[in-house]
Scaffold this motif. Structure first.
Motif, PDB file in Angstrom:
ATOM      1  N   LYS A 164      -6.828   5.380  -7.639  1.00 46.32           N
ATOM      2  CA  LYS A 164      -5.737   6.310  -7.935  1.00 46.32           C
ATOM      3  C   LYS A 164      -5.503   6.403  -9.457  1.00 46.32           C
ATOM      4  O   LYS A 164      -6.001   5.580 -10.215  1.00 46.32           O
ATOM      5  CB  LYS A 164      -4.452   5.843  -7.238  1.00 46.32           C
ATOM      6  N   ALA A 206      -3.686   8.915   6.033  1.00 45.36           N
ATOM      7  CA  ALA A 206      -2.576   7.961   5.932  1.00 45.36           C
ATOM      8  C   ALA A 206      -1.210   8.637   6.066  1.00 45.36           C
ATOM      9  O   ALA A 206      -0.267   8.044   6.603  1.00 45.36           O
ATOM     10  CB  ALA A 206      -2.649   7.219   4.593  1.00 45.36           C
ATOM     11  N   SER A 245       0.809   5.349  -4.096  1.00 41.67           N
ATOM     12  CA  SER A 245      -0.262   4.401  -3.784  1.00 41.67           C
ATOM     13  C   SER A 245      -0.848   3.902  -5.101  1.00 41.67           C
ATOM     14  O   SER A 245      -1.012   4.667  -6.045  1.00 41.67           O
ATOM     15  CB  SER A 245      -1.362   5.106  -2.991  1.00 41.67           C
ATOM     16  N   ASP A 300       5.067  12.434  -0.472  1.00 39.93           N
ATOM     17  CA  ASP A 300       3.839  11.659  -0.534  1.00 39.93           C
ATOM     18  C   ASP A 300       3.210  11.943  -1.901  1.00 39.93           C
ATOM     19  O   ASP A 300       2.510  12.943  -2.089  1.00 39.93           O
ATOM     20  CB  ASP A 300       2.894  12.021   0.609  1.00 39.93           C
ATOM     21  N   ALA A 311       1.180   9.855  -3.452  1.00 37.48           N
ATOM     22  CA  ALA A 311       0.099   8.862  -3.588  1.00 37.48           C
ATOM     23  C   ALA A 311      -0.953   9.273  -4.617  1.00 37.48           C
ATOM     24  O   ALA A 311      -1.567   8.423  -5.256  1.00 37.48           O
ATOM     25  CB  ALA A 311      -0.573   8.641  -2.233  1.00 37.48           C
ATOM     26  N   GLN A 312      -1.137  10.590  -4.794  1.00 37.83           N
ATOM     27  CA  GLN A 312      -2.195  11.073  -5.700  1.00 37.83           C
ATOM     28  C   GLN A 312      -1.625  11.665  -6.988  1.00 37.83           C
ATOM     29  O   GLN A 312      -2.352  12.345  -7.698  1.00 37.83           O
ATOM     30  CB  GLN A 312      -3.027  12.152  -4.977  1.00 37.83           C
ATOM     31  N   SER A 348       0.847  -1.202   0.000  1.00 39.60           N
ATOM     32  CA  SER A 348       0.000   0.000   0.000  1.00 39.60           C
ATOM     33  C   SER A 348       0.879   1.246   0.000  1.00 39.60           C
ATOM     34  O   SER A 348       2.089   1.171   0.288  1.00 39.60           O
ATOM     35  CB  SER A 348      -0.914   0.042   1.233  1.00 39.60           C
ATOM     36  N   GLY A 349       0.245   2.364  -0.289  1.00 43.80           N
ATOM     37  CA  GLY A 349       0.960   3.641  -0.209  1.00 43.80           C
ATOM     38  C   GLY A 349       1.351   3.947   1.228  1.00 43.80           C
ATOM     39  O   GLY A 349       2.415   4.516   1.490  1.00 43.80           O
ATOM     40  N   THR A 350       0.489   3.561   2.152  1.00 46.68           N
ATOM     41  CA  THR A 350       0.778   3.784   3.572  1.00 46.68           C
ATOM     42  C   THR A 350       2.046   3.033   3.972  1.00 46.68           C
ATOM     43  O   THR A 350       2.911   3.578   4.676  1.00 46.68           O
ATOM     44  CB  THR A 350      -0.412   3.297   4.436  1.00 46.68           C
TER      45      THR A 350
HETATM   46  C1  LIG Z   1      -2.172  11.604   0.096  1.00 54.75           C
HETATM   47  C2  LIG Z   1      -2.227  10.142   0.396  1.00 54.75           C
HETATM   48  N1  LIG Z   1      -1.258   9.580   1.134  1.00 54.75           N
HETATM   49  C3  LIG Z   1      -1.253   8.265   1.401  1.00 54.75           C
HETATM   50  C4  LIG Z   1      -2.237   7.432   0.946  1.00 54.75           C
HETATM   51  C5  LIG Z   1      -2.202   5.991   1.345  1.00 54.75           C
HETATM   52  O1  LIG Z   1      -2.231   5.099   0.285  1.00 54.75           O
HETATM   53  P1  LIG Z   1      -2.882   3.658   0.460  1.00 54.75           P
HETATM   54  O2  LIG Z   1      -4.360   3.814   0.507  1.00 54.75           O
HETATM   55  O3  LIG Z   1      -2.419   2.913  -0.749  1.00 54.75           O
HETATM   56  O4  LIG Z   1      -2.331   3.071   1.718  1.00 54.75           O
HETATM   57  C6  LIG Z   1      -3.276   7.965   0.153  1.00 54.75           C
HETATM   58  C7  LIG Z   1      -4.356   7.168  -0.429  1.00 54.75           C
HETATM   59  O5  LIG Z   1      -5.091   6.429   0.097  1.00 54.75           O
HETATM   60  C8  LIG Z   1      -3.272   9.359  -0.112  1.00 54.75           C
HETATM   61  O6  LIG Z   1      -4.249   9.904  -0.832  1.00 54.75           O
END
Ligand SMILES: Cc1ncc(COP(=O)(O)O)c(C=O)c1O
Length: 369
Positions: A185, A87, A180, A156, A158-159, A58-60
């Motif tokens: 996404k 997250a 992520s 970060d 992720a987006q 995951s992104g987290t």
């Molecule tokens: C800005 C941001 N950071 C982190 C995450 C975490 O990613 P994930 O849902 O894959 O754990 C997300 C998305 O969910 C996000 O939008």
């Protein structure tokens, strides 16, 4: 009915390739990491201007391991923004470090570099800018202050797959970039997924071990690690989808341009891209003082919208213990009160956008700004 996102339309457009890729993994039985993940790591790192990519679940997890690789732990502080998905802050919390917030620039919804210096203490270890909505944070001043104070920068992203800042891809400007692949996404798996990219071989090695039980080789655990591996099926699917990402991104950008034309002169504040960036419009958020009524009016015409995010993290009950109060980050708080995300995805048609704009203009005329 105009959905907020339409994952089914996208799957329909690539079904034979995705189905074949999944079948190949089933035949190979490489269900976790494996050849498809290794190939995808190289391809996505190259796409994002990184040297090494480490696929995780995951992104987290990518953010968590990036912080650990940077040596962040209990007693340390990490600077980020409160106007983000939870997250970002959760990952800092997992390491035992404390989150220190700085406000956003209200135009771009990303970290205002002017606030960083005052937030730095002797405990600060890292800065974590968020490329929110697909708009890159203002990286040059962030990197300058980080270098001056010897801090690690973890992006970060992720987006923001494929977004650019002064010609550089997000994820490749700081020390480690985190992505992520959550299904919604811009590049989404058919399940969970994420990746850390970096040019630093030590960080790459540490993250690579931490995601797989901290093992240097099988059963030789040199670090206290995690089960954060990316699945083979997700790697195979993401390889197929990566080939379409540029086309999809251009479709998003064209859709954003079309909203801009359709809503021009309405007085509705629209998203603005800084002149030196490539915005990839993961989210297209307008601002309104009449959000609930506007959202209701659109919903009654079958148009789905979203709110990203209704509460800044410093005001979420879960993070009360950070000790912040309402009023401390006015731009984040105002954004959280006003943003409304319109339907945005590559398959959104011009006709659908015209319908969204007509409904929005109509409601806006009745309700006011
Ligand atoms: C800005 C941001 N950071 C982190 C995450 C975490 O990613 P994930 O849902 O894959 O754990 C997300 C998305 O969910 C996000 O939008």
């Amino acid at each position: 009915m105009i959905p907020f996102v339409d994952l089914k339309a996208q799957y329909a457009s690539i079904k034979p390739e995705v189905d074949a890729a999944i079948q190949d993994v089933l035949n190979s039985c490489q269900f976790t990491l494996g050849a498809e993940v290794a190939e995808f790591e190289m391809e996505f790192a190259a796409y994002s201007g990184g040297i090494r990519g480490i696929g995780v679940n995951s992104g987290t997890s990518a953010l968590h391991l990036a912080l650990l690789a940077a040596g962040v732990g209990p007693g340390d502080e990490v600077i980020t923004v409160p106007f983000t998905f939870v997250a970002t802050v959760a990952a800092i919390h997992y390491t035992g470090a404390k989150t220190v917030f700085v406000d956003i620039d209200p135009k771009t919804f990303t970290m205002d570099p002017a606030g960083i210096e005052a937030a730095i203490t002797s405990r600060t270890k890292a800065i974590m800018p968020v490329h929110l909505y697909g708009h890159p944070a203002d990286m040059d001043p962030i990197l300058t202050v980080a270098r001056k104070h010897g801090l690690t920068v973890i992006e970060d992203a992720a987006q923001a797959h494929g977004a650019e800042y002064k010609g550089r891809r997000v994820g490749s400007m700081g020390d480690i970039g985190c992505f992520s692949f959550y299904p919604g996404k811009n590049l989404g798996a058919y399940g969970e997924g994420g990746m850390a990219i970096t040019a630093n071989p030590e960080y790459a090695r540490t993250i690579g071990m931490l995601r797989d039980w901290g093992a240097e080789k099988k059963y030789h655990h040199v670090l206290k690690g995690y089960n954060y591996r990316l699945e083979g099926i997700q790697g195979a699917i993401l390889r197929v989808k990566l080939r379409y990402l540029e086309g999809w991104t251009e479709a998003r950008r064209a859709a954003a341009g079309r909203y801009g034309t359709l809503l021009a002169g309405s007085g509705i504040p629209l998203p603005e891209a800084a002149p030196n960036v490539r915005h990839v419009y993961h989210i297209y958020a307008i601002r309104t003082q009449n959000r609930a009524a506007l959202q209701e009016a659109l919903q009654s015409r079958g148009i789905q919208t979203g709110i990203h995010y209704p509460t800044p993290v410093h005001l979420l009950p879960a993070y009360e213990d950070l000790g912040y109060r309402a009023g401390q980050f006015p731009h984040s708080e105002k954004a959280a009160d006003e943003v409304l995300s319109l339907p945005m995805y590559p398959e959104l048609t011009a006709a659908m956008q015209e319908e969204v704009a007509a409904a929005l203009l109509d409601a806006h005329a009745r309700l006011g700004p």
